[in-house]
Design an enzyme around this catalytic site. Structure first.
Site, PDB file in Angstrom:
ATOM      1  CE1 TYR A  55      -2.849  -3.250   0.805  1.00 13.70           C
ATOM      2  CE2 TYR A  55      -4.434  -1.463   0.806  1.00 13.70           C
ATOM      3  CZ  TYR A  55      -4.146  -2.809   0.729  1.00 13.70           C
ATOM      4  OH  TYR A  55      -5.173  -3.713   0.577  1.00 13.70           O
ATOM      5  CE  LYS A  63       3.844 -17.977  -0.600  1.00 10.50           C
ATOM      6  NZ  LYS A  63       3.323 -19.339  -0.334  1.00 10.50           N
ATOM      7  CG  ASP A 106       0.346 -20.232   0.976  1.00  9.38           C
ATOM      8  OD1 ASP A 106       0.917 -19.836   2.020  1.00  9.38           O
ATOM      9  OD2 ASP A 106       0.940 -20.905   0.117  1.00  9.38           O
ATOM     10  CG  ASP A 113      -7.313  -4.817   2.832  1.00  6.72           C
ATOM     11  OD1 ASP A 113      -8.312  -4.793   3.555  1.00  6.72           O
ATOM     12  OD2 ASP A 113      -7.218  -4.192   1.758  1.00  6.72           O
ATOM     13  CG  ASP A 147     -12.441  -7.597   3.634  1.00  8.65           C
ATOM     14  OD1 ASP A 147     -12.180  -6.798   4.554  1.00  8.65           O
ATOM     15  OD2 ASP A 147     -12.934  -7.240   2.553  1.00  8.65           O
TER      16      ASP A 147
END
Ligand code: NAD
Length: 341
Positions: free
Chosen positions: A131, A177, A210, A234, A238
């Site tokens: 971002y 990751k 993942d 983010d 959600d």
């Protein structure tokens, strides 16, 4: 004499005005039944300002934010074309260095969730990562986005998450990751591990992003605090919101050293604009988080109890919860409950 808090109120776009008005109804009930005093300073920000002002966050609104103790922000529509103004929320987060994005997700009474007894918080680094907004088209059809990760910001968010975990069930999962993003997520991982030495009472474990998205569906009840970088946070928050029922119930806080901005996790849901149909609870719980941040613990607890009571009674339910109640019926029921506590 009790302090009067100045609250910047940015209603935003789409369903934003409806859900922020709903939160104001509930905040009014809290003020009417306690010593809490709030002065709302209304500002304009978001997509609807662009045509007239050429920006989604004017200097006037920035000056207004600077005069307040905290901001309650409705969702805003973000244009997606290259060159369009950066999201107003992202600008405010950066401008006020609101480095911690805090998104609690829990099961609620009468709200179908994947599992009972989910109670977790996603803590997302809010100022850098993907971002950062640094993107280039280096050749026609070839784009590059910079994922900036620093030791300083990673340490700051890790410390924040450990302190939160210490007040909860003392379990922190850090998500990354690092097997692919060895340098950037290597910095993040090292920062979390270093911070863990200052918080020996918190148990830590790690997951690749993942695997984390999968575990959040398979065993959501095993998480307490999750800390991660900006984009991963983010997405996970959600997902966690949906695992526990509805995006219409999920609130988020953006917290820095000297300021806080509070908002629903959901967006402006343009297709529902003006229909008095969506669930205002996410924004009402954002107001609750704001009062908590301001140190008004009793007032915050009143809102939480009222929301839980209305949900457990199950008489007032918006469409996302399987009912047909309106936005204003939901806020009216929660406000009435606040008044009866
Ligand atoms: P969205 O969250 O607006 O809507 C997705 C779906 O979630 C909706 O169609 C609706 O079914 C459901 N939903 C959302 N809020 C709800 C509520 N209060 N009650 C019941 N159901 C609800 O996501 P989107 O469609 O991807 O985004 C729309 C716009 O919002 C975009 O411009 C996006 O950039 C913006 N956005 C802004 C913010 C923010 O201001 N912080 C956050 C996310 C998205």
């Amino acid at each position: 004499m009790s302090k009067t808090y100045k609250i910047a109120m940015l209603k935003g776009d789409g369903i934003g005005p409806e859900v922020t008005d709903a939160a104001i109804t509930v905040l009014q009930a809290v003020q009417d039944t306690s010593d809490l005093k709030l002065k709302f300073l209304y500002g304009e920000a978001g997509f609807h300002c662009i045509a007239e002002q050429g920006t989604n966050l004017s200097d006037e609104t920035i000056a207004l934010l600077k005069r307040t103790d905290a901001c309650l922000k409705g969702p805003m529509t973000t244009p997606e074309e290259p060159g369009a103004p950066v999201s107003a929320a992202v600008k405010i987060r950066k401008m006020f260095n609101l480095y911690a994005n805090v998104r609690p997700c829990r099961t609620y009474p009468n709200v179908p969730a994947l599992k009972p007894d989910i109670d977790l918080v996603v803590v997302r680094e809010n100022t850098e990562g993907l971002y950062s907004g640094v993107e280039y088209e280096v050749a026609p059809g070839v784009g590059v986005a910079l994922r900036i990760i620093t030791k300083e910001a990673s340490t700051r968010i890790a410390d924040f998450a450990f302190k939160l975990a210490e007040k909860r069930r003392k379990h922190l999962t850090y998500v990354h990751k690092g097997n692919i993003l060895r340098i950037t997520d290597g910095i993040f991982k090292d920062a979390v591990k270093a911070a863990s030495k200052k918080h020996p009472d918190v148990t830590i474990d790690e997951l690749h992003i993942d695997a984390a998205t999968m575990q959040l569906i398979k065993k959501p009840e095993t998480f307490d605090v999750i800390v991660t970088t900006n984009l991963f946070g983010d997405i996970l928050s959600d997902e966690a919101a949906q695992v526990t029922g509805s995006l219409g119930l999920a609130a988020g806080a953006n917290i820095g050293e000297t300021y806080g901005m509070f908002e629903p996790v959901h967006g402006s849901a343009p297709k529902y604009t003006g229909q008095n149909k969506v669930n205002p609870i996410a924004t009402i719980l954002a107001a609750q988080m704001m009062l908590d941040y301001l140190g008004e613990k009793d007032a915050a607890a009143k809102i939480e109890s009222a929301v839980l009571k209305v949900l457990s009674e199950g008489k007032v339910r918006t469409a996302d919860l399987g009912g047909s109640s309106t936005t204003s019926e939901m806020s009216g029921a929660i406000a009435a409950q606040v008044r009866s506590l």
